[in-house]
Structure formats: C-alpha cells, structure tokens
Design a protein around this motif. Structure first.
Motif, PDB file in Angstrom:
ATOM      1  N   ARG A   1     -54.926  19.902  56.265  1.00 40.69           N
ATOM      2  CA  ARG A   1     -54.657  21.350  56.241  1.00 40.69           C
ATOM      3  C   ARG A   1     -55.896  22.160  55.876  1.00 40.69           C
ATOM      4  O   ARG A   1     -56.039  23.311  56.273  1.00 40.69           O
ATOM      5  CB  ARG A   1     -53.532  21.652  55.245  1.00 40.69           C
ATOM      6  N   ASP A   2     -56.779  21.588  55.088  1.00 40.78           N
ATOM      7  CA  ASP A   2     -57.973  22.308  54.650  1.00 40.78           C
ATOM      8  C   ASP A   2     -59.097  22.047  55.643  1.00 40.78           C
ATOM      9  O   ASP A   2     -59.880  21.126  55.502  1.00 40.78           O
ATOM     10  CB  ASP A   2     -58.371  21.850  53.251  1.00 40.78           C
ATOM     11  N   ASN A   3     -59.143  22.846  56.696  1.00 36.80           N
ATOM     12  CA  ASN A   3     -60.119  22.605  57.754  1.00 36.80           C
ATOM     13  C   ASN A   3     -60.679  23.931  58.251  1.00 36.80           C
ATOM     14  O   ASN A   3     -60.085  24.983  58.055  1.00 36.80           O
ATOM     15  CB  ASN A   3     -59.457  21.833  58.897  1.00 36.80           C
ATOM     16  N   PRO A   4     -61.828  23.888  58.940  1.00 38.13           N
ATOM     17  CA  PRO A   4     -62.471  25.125  59.402  1.00 38.13           C
ATOM     18  C   PRO A   4     -62.031  25.560  60.796  1.00 38.13           C
ATOM     19  O   PRO A   4     -62.676  26.393  61.411  1.00 38.13           O
ATOM     20  CB  PRO A   4     -63.953  24.743  59.402  1.00 38.13           C
ATOM     21  N   TYR A   5     -60.946  24.999  61.280  1.00 37.22           N
ATOM     22  CA  TYR A   5     -60.565  25.204  62.674  1.00 37.22           C
ATOM     23  C   TYR A   5     -59.391  26.177  62.835  1.00 37.22           C
ATOM     24  O   TYR A   5     -58.692  26.149  63.846  1.00 37.22           O
ATOM     25  CB  TYR A   5     -60.185  23.861  63.298  1.00 37.22           C
ATOM     26  N   HIS A   6     -59.183  27.032  61.865  1.00 33.63           N
ATOM     27  CA  HIS A   6     -57.975  27.866  61.868  1.00 33.63           C
ATOM     28  C   HIS A   6     -57.845  28.724  63.131  1.00 33.63           C
ATOM     29  O   HIS A   6     -56.751  28.846  63.695  1.00 33.63           O
ATOM     30  CB  HIS A   6     -57.948  28.759  60.629  1.00 33.63           C
ATOM     31  N   TYR A   7     -58.941  29.351  63.563  1.00 34.95           N
ATOM     32  CA  TYR A   7     -58.863  30.224  64.737  1.00 34.95           C
ATOM     33  C   TYR A   7     -58.574  29.419  65.999  1.00 34.95           C
ATOM     34  O   TYR A   7     -57.807  29.865  66.865  1.00 34.95           O
ATOM     35  CB  TYR A   7     -60.167  31.012  64.904  1.00 34.95           C
ATOM     36  N   ILE A   8     -59.164  28.238  66.101  1.00 33.26           N
ATOM     37  CA  ILE A   8     -58.927  27.380  67.267  1.00 33.26           C
ATOM     38  C   ILE A   8     -57.467  26.954  67.316  1.00 33.26           C
ATOM     39  O   ILE A   8     -56.809  27.029  68.363  1.00 33.26           O
ATOM     40  CB  ILE A   8     -59.853  26.151  67.213  1.00 33.26           C
ATOM     41  N   LEU A   9     -56.937  26.512  66.176  1.00 38.93           N
ATOM     42  CA  LEU A   9     -55.536  26.073  66.125  1.00 38.93           C
ATOM     43  C   LEU A   9     -54.578  27.225  66.424  1.00 38.93           C
ATOM     44  O   LEU A   9     -53.571  27.050  67.124  1.00 38.93           O
ATOM     45  CB  LEU A   9     -55.231  25.475  64.751  1.00 38.93           C
ATOM     46  N   SER A  10     -54.892  28.410  65.905  1.00 42.55           N
ATOM     47  CA  SER A  10     -54.044  29.574  66.155  1.00 42.55           C
ATOM     48  C   SER A  10     -54.066  29.938  67.636  1.00 42.55           C
ATOM     49  O   SER A  10     -53.037  30.298  68.218  1.00 42.55           O
ATOM     50  CB  SER A  10     -54.514  30.756  65.303  1.00 42.55           C
ATOM     51  N   ALA A  11     -55.244  29.823  68.264  1.00 43.89           N
ATOM     52  CA  ALA A  11     -55.364  30.121  69.696  1.00 43.89           C
ATOM     53  C   ALA A  11     -54.555  29.129  70.524  1.00 43.89           C
ATOM     54  O   ALA A  11     -53.854  29.517  71.470  1.00 43.89           O
ATOM     55  CB  ALA A  11     -56.838  30.078  70.111  1.00 43.89           C
ATOM     56  N   ILE A  12     -54.647  27.836  70.178  1.00 47.93           N
ATOM     57  CA  ILE A  12     -53.849  26.821  70.891  1.00 47.93           C
ATOM     58  C   ILE A  12     -52.364  27.111  70.726  1.00 47.93           C
ATOM     59  O   ILE A  12     -51.579  27.051  71.683  1.00 47.93           O
ATOM     60  CB  ILE A  12     -54.177  25.411  70.366  1.00 47.93           C
ATOM     61  N   SER A  13     -51.969  27.462  69.506  1.00 52.95           N
ATOM     62  CA  SER A  13     -50.557  27.704  69.218  1.00 52.95           C
ATOM     63  C   SER A  13     -50.001  28.853  70.052  1.00 52.95           C
ATOM     64  O   SER A  13     -48.909  28.744  70.618  1.00 52.95           O
ATOM     65  CB  SER A  13     -50.387  28.003  67.720  1.00 52.95           C
ATOM     66  N   ILE A  14     -50.753  29.950  70.180  1.00 60.93           N
ATOM     67  CA  ILE A  14     -50.216  31.121  70.882  1.00 60.93           C
ATOM     68  C   ILE A  14     -50.152  30.877  72.385  1.00 60.93           C
ATOM     69  O   ILE A  14     -49.183  31.259  73.046  1.00 60.93           O
ATOM     70  CB  ILE A  14     -51.019  32.398  70.546  1.00 60.93           C
TER      71      ILE A  14
END
Length: 360
Positions: free
Chosen positions: A72-85
């Motif tokens: 959960r503690d990772n620097p990929y938050h924007y990438i994961l959010s983009a994949i999710s949407i």
C-alpha cells in the motif's frame, strides 16, 4: 507493445486563483513527456515498472474487477488511480478486464531525479489512461480523456485546479477555466461514471490560444523543487482566504486573465507582456497577505534579470522554487540574460511548445 505519451506543462498566468471554480489560467504544454507502454501478461500477476522511481516494480493481482496491490505504501498512486478509472469505464463498455504489464518512463525531471515542476503527476495520469484505453480498444476524445484524468488525479491529490491535466490533454497554449470540484465530488458519491462523463461540468472552459508571432517564451529553473499540493494547501488553510483581500485578489486575477486572453485574441503583444508583469504583482500581494512564500529569492532574481532585458517575467505554477517564465520580443537576443541567469545558479530549460492533434 502499445505506447502512449503525454506532455508536461508550465503555468503562464492565473496560478492560485484558478483553484477557485470559475477562475481562469493560461497554461502551455511543453515537449517533455511521460511515456506509458503496455503489454498483456500471461501470468496472474501484472507489473508496473517506472524509471521515475528507480525501476521499482509494483506487482498487482485481480480480485474480481478490483486491482489489488501488495504494497500500500508505494509511489504509484496516480498510475493506479488512472488504471482504476479507465477500467471502470471499460466495465461499463463490457470489456473483459485483463492482466498486463505497464512501463512508465519520464523525461520531465532532471537526470538526477529533481523535479522541474512540469506537471509529472498530471502527465503520467494522462499517459496511463491513453495507454490502457488503447489496450482495451476504447476510443477517447480530448474531452473524455480530460474528464477521466481529472477524476483519477483528484482522487489522489484532493486539491488543485486540474489545469495541468488540461495542458497534457489539449497541448499548445490554452486558456483554462476551472470547474466546480465540489460538484464532481458529489457526483462521484451519487452517480455512476457514465452519468458523470455525459454531463456538462459546471464552469469548465478550455480554449486553445496562439502566441503572437513576435513573442517567444523562455524558461528558467531555480533548482528548488516545490510541492504544488502542499503550497495550495497552505494558502487554502490560511485565514487570509476568508478576508476581503483574498476576494480582491481573485477579482484582480480574473480581470488580468480576461485582458490577457483578449491580448491573445488580438495578437497584441504589449497587452500580454503587461498582464504577465501584473500577474506577478498579484502573486506577490497574495504571498504577502497569506504568509506563503510563492516567489523565492531565486525566482525574484530570475524575474529581475529578465526585466532588465525587456522581458515580462514571473514564477510559474505554485512557486516556492521550480520554474519561472519570461515572455519577450523575438527581436531581443536573450544570450546576455541567460548568461546572467547562469551566474545566479538559474538553469535555462530548452523547451518548445507541444501541440496535440489526435488522441488515437
């Protein structure tokens, strides 16, 4: 292998005021990019690999339609959010979700990893959505891409105008009027994605501009990376925001941007240069009343040097370091100005304007 890219951006004018819905900014897309590459995976585990983050590999699995990350503690938050949407949209379009490997590469930062303030989080969001959309054979318009990327970015950052998203999507010079993010947050709680994407977003306006042919844009980096979200939060939490002075700042900024946009429409270079300098003064007033340092000593030196050579200069974006911009006449040779920047530890950035034509 599918590859998609998105450009970085620089704010020309309207910072901080544009965070308030209905206020405008002028932003430009630059020819430095985040590239997202995607390929199907034959394994039950997918990977996200980013050169931005020292080639750290983030592994993920599927739990139904959910993308589950081990750490959960990772620097990929924007990438994961983009994949999710984009996968939320894929489900609505009856696409079968698949496992894939995604590779991210960025030239928006310096070779030693320092940020230039070119909007890397927005660009990586846009590039990821473009790549994953193509992977699922989803056709995107610029408006649809902007809306998807704005939702994904806002889900992570929680503040900001999303003007950097607009620059990465539309390219070139744009006048951007921010939408009502409270409305979007409410819609996310009560409506499905299809309704949100179909509905016109209140107060949103994006207009392409053309810089008069006798003007050029120059950029300098002060070497002090700053956090946009932190600085925006500092202004948002100060009691200054409730004062008459803050509302006066918003009104003055709106008037400044209206005049500047007229300058673009009429190709009037003198108006554009005058309002760039005016916008610098407005940001200095905001800094004085809010107690948030927007124009650092290095940015002040940058601007003062530019003005000696008849350039109109100011900090770009949230300030606090990062880049400054100069608008000056083509007839003026900038070499002496640039040499003086270098003597003051300011690095000129050799960037051009990036224009976006089609998405797919």
């Amino acid at each position: 292998m599918i590859k998609e890219k998105a450009p970085g951006k620089l704010y020309i004018a309207g910072e901080y005021a544009v965070v308030e819905p209905g206020n405008s900014a002028i932003i430009v897309a630059v020819n430095q990019f985040v590239t997202a590459s995607i390929e199907a995976s034959d394994l039950p585990v997918g990977n996200i690999i980013s050169k931005q983050y020292q080639n750290n590999v983030l592994s993920w699995r599927r739990r139904g339609s959910e993308l589950v990350v081990d750490n959960r503690d990772n620097p990929y938050h924007y990438i994961l959010s983009a994949i999710s949407i984009i996968e939320e949209l894929a489900i609505l379009m009856d696409r079968k979700l698949k496992t894939f490997n995604l590779y991210i590469n960025s030239d928006l930062d310096s070779s030693d990893g320092k940020k230039y303030g070119l909007g890397s989080s927005a660009a990586v969001t846009v590039a990821t959505i473009k790549a994953v959309a193509k992977f699922y054979n989803i056709q995107l318009t610029k408006e649809l891409l902007f809306k998807l990327a704005s939702i994904a970015h806002l889900d992570v950052q929680g503040n900001g105008s999303l003007g950097d998203i607009a620059a990465s999507v539309y390219g070139g010079w744009i006048a951007y009027q921010s939408f009502n993010r409270d409305w979007l947050n409410s819609m996310r709680r009560t409506k499905d994605l299809e309704d949100i994407l179909r509905t016109p977003w209140p107060q949103l306006k994006i207009e392409l501009l053309t810089l008069p042919s006798d003007l050029k844009l120059l950029i300098g980096w002060t070497g002090s990376p700053a956090s946009t979200s932190d600085l925006v939060d500092q202004v948002a939490t100060t009691s200054y925001q409730e004062t008459d002075s803050y509302h006066e700042f918003l009104n003055k900024s709106a008037a400044c941007l209206r005049r500047m946009i007229v300058g673009f429409h009429e190709a009037d270079s003198s108006i554009i240069k005058h309002e760039i300098s005016n916008n610098r003064r407005l940001l200095q007033e905001l800094s004085l009343f809010s107690g948030v340092q927007i124009e650092t000593d290095a940015l002040s030196r940058f601007c003062d040097i530019a003005e000696k050579f008849d350039g109109a200069a100011k900090s770009s974006g949230a300030g606090g370091g990062d880049c400054g911009i100069v608008i000056m006449q083509n007839a003026n040779t900038p070499e002496k100005m640039i040499n003086e920047w270098r003597k003051n530890d300011i690095q000129p950035l050799n960037l051009d304007i990036h224009h976006v034509t089609e998405i797919n």
